[in-house]
Design a protein around this motif. Structure first.
Motif, short mmCIF file in Angstrom:
data_model
loop_
_atom_site.label_atom_id
_atom_site.label_comp_id
_atom_site.label_asym_id
_atom_site.label_seq_id
_atom_site.Cartn_x
_atom_site.Cartn_y
_atom_site.Cartn_z
N VAL A 165 0.44 -1.23 0.05
CA VAL A 165 -0.26 -0.45 0.40
C VAL A 165 0.73 0.79 0.19
CG1 VAL A 165 -0.65 0.43 2.82
CG2 VAL A 165 -2.06 0.86 1.03
N GLU A 166 2.20 0.89 0.25
CA GLU A 166 2.71 2.71 0.49
C GLU A 166 2.98 2.86 -1.20
OE1 GLU A 166 4.11 4.01 2.97
OE2 GLU A 166 3.49 2.65 4.07
N GLU A 167 3.54 2.09 -1.86
CA GLU A 167 3.18 2.06 -3.45
C GLU A 167 1.88 3.24 -4.36
OE1 GLU A 167 4.27 -0.47 -5.53
OE2 GLU A 167 5.82 -2.11 -4.10
N LEU A 168 0.94 3.18 -2.89
CA LEU A 168 -0.06 3.43 -3.90
C LEU A 168 -0.30 5.42 -3.92
CD1 LEU A 168 -3.28 2.89 -4.71
CD2 LEU A 168 -3.62 3.29 -2.17
N ASP A 169 1.12 5.90 -2.97
CA ASP A 169 0.30 7.23 -2.99
C ASP A 169 0.98 7.69 -3.97
OD1 ASP A 169 0.32 10.08 -1.19
OD2 ASP A 169 2.58 9.46 -2.63
N GLY A 170 1.82 7.17 -4.57
CA GLY A 170 2.58 8.27 -6.02
C GLY A 170 0.67 7.91 -7.06
N LEU A 171 0.87 6.19 -7.81
CA LEU A 171 -0.01 6.01 -8.35
C LEU A 171 -1.12 7.40 -8.08
CD1 LEU A 171 -1.63 4.46 -10.74
CD2 LEU A 171 -2.70 3.25 -8.64
N LEU A 172 -1.39 7.31 -7.13
CA LEU A 172 -2.84 8.26 -6.91
C LEU A 172 -2.47 9.92 -7.37
CD1 LEU A 172 -4.32 7.12 -3.91
CD2 LEU A 172 -4.79 6.48 -5.99
N SER A 173 -1.36 9.88 -7.45
CA SER A 173 -0.71 10.90 -7.72
C SER A 173 -1.30 11.82 -8.97
CB SER A 173 0.24 11.66 -6.42
OG SER A 173 0.43 11.46 -5.45
N SER A 174 -0.61 10.43 -9.80
CA SER A 174 -0.53 10.39 -10.96
C SER A 174 -1.25 10.93 -12.10
CB SER A 174 0.61 9.61 -10.81
OG SER A 174 -0.16 8.30 -11.35
N LEU A 175 -2.61 10.59 -11.27
CA LEU A 175 -3.89 10.33 -12.07
C LEU A 175 -4.83 11.52 -12.40
CD1 LEU A 175 -5.83 7.60 -10.29
CD2 LEU A 175 -4.77 7.50 -11.96
N LYS A 176 -5.35 11.49 -13.08
CA LYS A 176 -6.25 12.71 -13.42
C LYS A 176 -7.75 12.75 -13.02
CE LYS A 176 -3.83 13.50 -17.75
NZ LYS A 176 -4.22 13.73 -19.47
N ARG A 177 -8.14 13.74 -12.45
CA ARG A 177 -9.45 13.56 -11.88
C ARG A 177 -10.19 13.18 -12.47
NH1 ARG A 177 -12.74 11.75 -9.23
NH2 ARG A 177 -14.03 12.40 -6.99
N ASP A 178 -10.44 13.58 -13.67
CA ASP A 178 -11.71 13.80 -14.60
C ASP A 178 -11.78 11.74 -15.29
OD1 ASP A 178 -9.75 13.71 -16.62
OD2 ASP A 178 -10.54 15.29 -17.68
N LYS A 179 -10.69 11.13 -14.70
CA LYS A 179 -11.42 9.62 -15.68
C LYS A 179 -11.40 9.17 -14.52
CE LYS A 179 -10.55 10.78 -19.66
NZ LYS A 179 -10.91 10.14 -20.74
N VAL A 180 -10.74 9.49 -13.27
CA VAL A 180 -10.78 8.41 -11.96
C VAL A 180 -13.06 8.74 -10.98
CG1 VAL A 180 -10.14 8.14 -9.42
CG2 VAL A 180 -9.07 9.23 -11.04
N ARG A 181 -13.28 7.32 -10.90
CA ARG A 181 -14.07 7.67 -9.71
C ARG A 181 -13.72 6.73 -9.09
NH1 ARG A 181 -18.68 8.68 -12.88
NH2 ARG A 181 -18.39 8.27 -15.64
N VAL A 182 -13.81 6.92 -7.36
CA VAL A 182 -13.51 6.34 -6.57
C VAL A 182 -15.30 6.15 -5.45
CG1 VAL A 182 -12.74 7.45 -4.27
CG2 VAL A 182 -12.05 8.28 -6.59
N LEU A 183 -15.14 4.97 -5.05
CA LEU A 183 -16.21 4.72 -3.68
C LEU A 183 -16.06 5.55 -2.47
CD1 LEU A 183 -18.66 2.87 -3.95
CD2 LEU A 183 -16.83 1.03 -2.51
N ARG A 184 -16.76 6.75 -2.07
CA ARG A 184 -16.82 7.70 -1.25
C ARG A 184 -17.09 6.71 -0.13
NH1 ARG A 184 -14.37 11.82 -3.86
NH2 ARG A 184 -14.37 12.81 -1.61
N ASP A 185 -16.76 7.61 1.33
CA ASP A 185 -17.11 7.77 2.23
C ASP A 185 -17.03 5.93 2.99
OD1 ASP A 185 -18.50 9.81 2.22
OD2 ASP A 185 -19.85 8.89 1.53
#
Length: 491
Positions: A165-185
């Motif tokens: 999971v420590e590798e997740l930060d770099g991936l999330l930082s590289s994503l474009k918001r308009d191409k991402v969907r998050v399961l929130r809450d």
């Protein structure tokens, strides 16, 4: 960097590690070196779980809904119960449906690849004896919580690529918001990384609607949970005294024993309502006691080890036989449930089942002399006076959640049509409050609900919980048989 870490560093102390508590001792190096030595291997043999292929199919179905978009589905973390103790972790249902991973702090990321998606499960790695976390951390250490599966072991068992999971930060930082969907809450830290957008809700809706139709493996899980629930009701009936009194919480505890023995635990807090407590829909205090001559309503369900839950209700006559008036009310509710069950088939509307149940209840209230208007008048949308004594609808979807697929759009759920392999409850009831002056005194404090778990089949439906009788005379015979058999421990 949290305040404790800063304080430790400024004082020249080693930084507080993940899972450590402020009051944990600062061990000398000699002890740390000693604890790092003399440990043999703790290897385990793993193979792909049977359900891994079904979770893979679930991901493929979700992938087809959102081509070209990155999907982020977290499971969340343990919740604080008090101070530094936690509630037992229960995985997010959507995350479990997609991965089969039941551990905390995982995040599934599905990134576009060709015509589909590549799925990677990010989770906390296992720390072996080469790290002092294994004995220092009450939250993560294996000497505290037992051996965990490593990343490679998890990948093998669940059939999905797994990374730290420590590798997740770099991936999330590289994503474009308009191409991402998050399961929130589900995970506050994940939510905070992405601006809340309306389009995220479409992901929750899509997963909810995909979960409406249960596959072969899910149906088997639900049947397993229901069968364990039937045995739990038997356990309770065997200690229900005919002439004496017993505390509601003792009955609750007996059922909980079955739930923990055969599954993960309870699917929801058990409702054990003796006497007038049966008229409180979500009576979970369970502080009362049975009395001869009264009824007891019990709404209970086992959640199995893969988190699928049953949801069953039975109303029993404590003395062993219904009084004439109790039986009249019980028969009305049973007839209502039977009318609803007979309505269920592919293409039938959810509302059709509701109306079938409610009409029988309204007719019964009229026959009891309680309904202050005709049945037809009461069934009109601008009246519905019968609801004073029925209170709720006929049922709900069932699966990983006791109220399953709640994020589905109304047109695909309670305003839609039933489909084959939907699983839903049918649970009409009549409730006469103890202080209701519009009903005869002898009815006040009487509550009856009958609930079963039903699968929609190709040409009708199947009652998964038919192992528990529903007709009044069958309930009386069953209760007598259980009492004669006597108490038992789960085995």
């Amino acid at each position: 960097m949290n305040d404790q870490v800063k304080a430790d560093q400024s004082a020249g102390q080693p930084a507080q590690k993940a899972g450590e508590r402020p009051h944990d001792p600062k061990f000398p190096q000699k002890f740390l070196d000693f604890m790092a030595s003399g440990w043999g291997p703790a290897d385990v043999s793993v193979s792909e779980l049977e359900q891994a292929r079904w979770h893979r199919l679930h991901r493929e179905r979700l992938s087809a809904v959102f081509p070209g978009e990155t999907l982020i589905v977290p499971t969340g973390e343990e919740k604080v119960r008090a101070n530094d103790t936690f509630f037992r972790f229960r995985a997010s249902s959507d995350f479990a449906w997609l991965t089969g991973d039941l551990d905390p702090e995982g995040v599934l990321v599905m990134t576009p690849s060709g015509s589909g998606h590549d799925a990677v499960l990010y989770r906390r790695p296992r720390k072996g004896t080469d790290s002092d976390e294994f004995f220092r951390s009450a939250k993560y250490g294996e000497l505290w919580i037992g051996r965990r599966f490593g990343l490679e072991e998890t990948a093998t068992r669940l059939g999905v690529e797994t990374k730290d999971v420590e590798e997740l930060d770099g991936l999330l930082s590289s994503l474009k918001r308009d191409k991402v969907r998050v399961l929130r809450d589900v995970d506050a830290a994940i939510d905070a990384r992405f601006e809340d957008q309306e389009r995220d809700k479409e992901l929750a809706v899509a997963i909810g609607e995909l979960r409406l139709v249960k596959d072969e493996w899910e149906l088997a899980q639900l049947q397993q949970a229901v069968d364990a629930t039937v045995r739990g009701f038997e356990d309770v009936a065997r200690i229900l005294p005919k002439d004496g009194s017993i505390n509601e919480r003792l009955l609750e505890g007996v059922f909980h024993t079955r739930a923990r023995f055969e599954g993960n635990g309870l699917g929801y807090d058990s409702i054990v309502g003796a006497g007038a407590h049966a008229t409180t829909l979500h009576w979970i205090e369970n502080t009362g006691a049975t009395r001869p001559g009264e009824l007891i309503l019990m709404d209970m369900g086992v959640e199995n080890n893969n988190l699928y839950t049953a949801d069953v209700t039975r109303t029993l006559p404590v003395s062993g036989q219904f009084s004439p008036l109790q039986r009249q009310v019980y028969d009305i509710v049973h007839a209502s449930q039977e009318a609803g069950i007979q309505t269920i088939k592919p293409g039938a509307k959810f509302a059709d089942v509701h109306e079938a149940c409610m009409r029988v209840l309204a007719e019964g209230l009229y026959d009891l002399g309680i309904l202050p208007e005709t049945v037809e008048e009461a069934m009109q949308p601008d009246s519905m006076l019968y609801r004073r004594w029925t209170l709720h609808g006929f049922g709900h979807m069932l699966g990983l959640d006791v109220h399953d697929c709640a994020q589905s759009r109304p047109e695909n759920y309670h305003k839609g049509e039933l489909k084959e392999d939907f699983v839903l409850t049918v649970e009409p009831g009549l409730y006469f409050q103890a202080n209701d002056e519009l009903v005869p005194e002898e009815l006040r404090g009487v509550g009856v609900r009958i609930e079963d778990d039903v699968r929609v089949t190709a040409d009708g439906c199947e009652n998964l919980s038919e192992g528990l009788p529903r007709k009044a005379e069958d309930v009386e015979s069953w209760l007598a048989e259980q009492r004669e058999a006597g108490p038992r421990l789960p085995q």
